[in-house]
Design an enzyme around this catalytic site. Sequence first.
Site: not given
Length: 285
Positions: A131-132, A135, A202
Amino acid sequence: MFNWVKTAMLMAAITALFIVIGGMIGGSRGMTIALLFALGMNFFSYWFSDKMVLRMYNAQEVDEATAPQFYRMVRELATRANLPMPRVYLINEDAPNAFATGRNPEHAAVAATTGILRVLSEREMRGVMAHELAHVKHRDILISTITATMAGAISALANFAMFFGGRDENGRPANPIAGIAVALLAPIAGALIQMAISRAREFEADRGGAQISGDPQALATALDKIHRYAAGIPFQAAEAHPATAQMMIMNPLHGGGLQNLFSTHPATEERIARLMEMARTGRFD
């Protein structure tokens, strides 16, 4: 695609709001000054925000010798995402959380608390770090930095309008009631736009992270665990620097009521539901 269009529209809205306030304070000259001020603030944030945030959280850089399992996990996921290897940091905090920072993929960093490493399984941790890295791949750090800077600048300009008034195009003093209205409503509007952008990013990072790891269910169970554990563990560094809350995988701030309205993150239940649907269908669109 919808989230990207929504983000572009919201960023246009927050920029327009900033310029309009500048125009109310000083006419066309005020609009120009406001735009130049915004560009200057964004330039500073773009180049230095990562160092500032890592220092705020007293993050310690680690390597394969000092945190072998965690470091190798990030390296494997970065390879899967076709990204340069980011710098890897640990934060000595019990609250489970993680974030990414850096102005672009070539200068990125990922950080996780020691608490999240204790709470999550290796599979769940892969979901979080994917997930990071999503980003990073989507350049969300740049987007969030710009929107946070613009929201703060809108608040500052609105306060200036209330205390010092403004001028119309002919140099006459502006309506003081209008100045008070701007001071009260503009910061709220700016914050709401900022929160909407953050929520959209998100959702997009959840989707991108699921693609990188190939395991949306792992991120879903990780979010559930983080949500339950974080509720009872204060994150003191985040509480001291609430403007950084939007960077985290889970909102680290505690509270309800209006704070939920201004939350930087979507509802955890909705994020989990979307991820479980991806796991069920095998589709990431």
